[in-house]
Motif scaffolding. Structure first.
Motif, PDB file in Angstrom:
ATOM      1  N   PHE A  19      35.757  28.743  41.956  1.00 52.71           N
ATOM      2  CA  PHE A  19      36.814  28.187  41.102  1.00 52.71           C
ATOM      3  C   PHE A  19      36.645  28.605  39.648  1.00 52.71           C
ATOM      4  O   PHE A  19      37.564  29.171  39.037  1.00 52.71           O
ATOM      5  N   TYR A  20      35.479  28.293  39.075  1.00 49.16           N
ATOM      6  CA  TYR A  20      35.307  28.504  37.634  1.00 49.16           C
ATOM      7  C   TYR A  20      35.051  29.965  37.261  1.00 49.16           C
ATOM      8  O   TYR A  20      35.539  30.434  36.219  1.00 49.16           O
ATOM      9  N   ILE A  21      34.311  30.686  38.097  1.00 51.12           N
ATOM     10  CA  ILE A  21      33.958  32.061  37.768  1.00 51.12           C
ATOM     11  C   ILE A  21      34.994  33.044  38.307  1.00 51.12           C
ATOM     12  O   ILE A  21      35.544  33.859  37.567  1.00 51.12           O
ATOM     13  N   LYS A  22      35.263  32.960  39.604  1.00 46.99           N
ATOM     14  CA  LYS A  22      36.157  33.925  40.231  1.00 46.99           C
ATOM     15  C   LYS A  22      37.621  33.689  39.859  1.00 46.99           C
ATOM     16  O   LYS A  22      38.352  34.630  39.536  1.00 46.99           O
ATOM     17  N   LEU A  23      38.063  32.420  39.921  1.00 48.33           N
ATOM     18  CA  LEU A  23      39.477  32.138  39.663  1.00 48.33           C
ATOM     19  C   LEU A  23      39.789  32.059  38.171  1.00 48.33           C
ATOM     20  O   LEU A  23      40.687  32.745  37.678  1.00 48.33           O
ATOM     21  N   LEU A  24      39.062  31.209  37.449  1.00 49.17           N
ATOM     22  CA  LEU A  24      39.374  30.995  36.027  1.00 49.17           C
ATOM     23  C   LEU A  24      38.716  32.015  35.109  1.00 49.17           C
ATOM     24  O   LEU A  24      39.147  32.177  33.973  1.00 49.17           O
TER      25      LEU A  24
END
Length: 217
Positions: A19-24
């Motif tokens: 979520f935090y690294i790959k998506l955002l």
């Protein structure tokens, strides 16, 4: 009070990484099967694995005043649904007492995240777009406690911190710090605004600030 480093608990590390690294696209400082560390502007946010019980938090991320609407579009393009407060016609919330504006969304585990602009801090950006590089810092972190007033009294007595005068203060809700960083103490089982189902629970938080380390169990 600068929230230099905030450490929280989580039941899933890999999902948070996605979520935090790959998506955002938040910068990753360290990642293992049991720990993840993210760069949030001038702050660091850590999650440690603890799957004995569910841990859910509310925290806010400060962004420049002129990028709030662009940040909302950015989140929506990432496929995230923004939380619209009940009875409101807009996703942007005006906090008159705090002289601030916010939007809200959930992360993959159900933590309630807030992008906030604080007018009194007067932070602007020259960028014509929003992204992780435009984030200022962690602005708030909240947890549930049995008695917010007595917890606040303990913290102000034993640490060089003060109750935030500009925030709402009552038996169910007390803020510690200033416009640069706040620890929010909510009575357990109280709903986090503007959620209709996420209630404050007692979860461990470690906060490193310029005046020392605060730990709530």
């Amino acid at each position: 009070m600068h929230l230099k480093e905030v450490s929280l608990l989580a039941t899933e590390i890999e999902l948070l990484y996605e979520f935090y690294i790959k998506l955002l696209g938040f910068p990753s400082l360290y990642k293992s099967s049991e720990f993840i560390s993210l760069k949030i502007g001038s702050s660091i946010l850590n999650f440690s694995l603890n799957n004995n019980e569910k841990h859910l938090y509310h925290f806010a991320i400060e962004i420049p005043i002129n990028l709030l609407e662009k940040s909302a579009l950015w989140l929506q393009k990432k496929g995230l649904n923004l939380v619209k407060p009940s009875g409101k016609s807009t996703i942007i919330v005006h906090h008159e007492v705090w002289n601030a504006y916010s939007i809200y969304f959930y992360d993959v585990l159900g933590n309630l995240i807030e992008f906030i602009v604080r007018v009194d801090n007067n932070i602007f950006s020259d960028a014509d777009h929003f992204g992780p590089d435009e984030i200022v810092r962690l602005s708030e972190v909240g947890t549930g406690v049995q008695d917010p007033v007595s917890s606040a009294e303990f913290l102000t007595k034993h640490f060089d911190v003060k109750i935030y005068d500009n925030g709402p203060q009552n038996k169910a809700f007390v803020c510690i710090g200033d416009s640069n960083g706040l620890l929010i103490l909510s009575k357990t089982d109280r709903l986090w605004f503007p959620s209709s189902n996420l209630r404050a629970v007692k979860s461990k938080i470690i906060i490193d600030t310029e005046i020392g380390t605060l730990t709530l169990n």
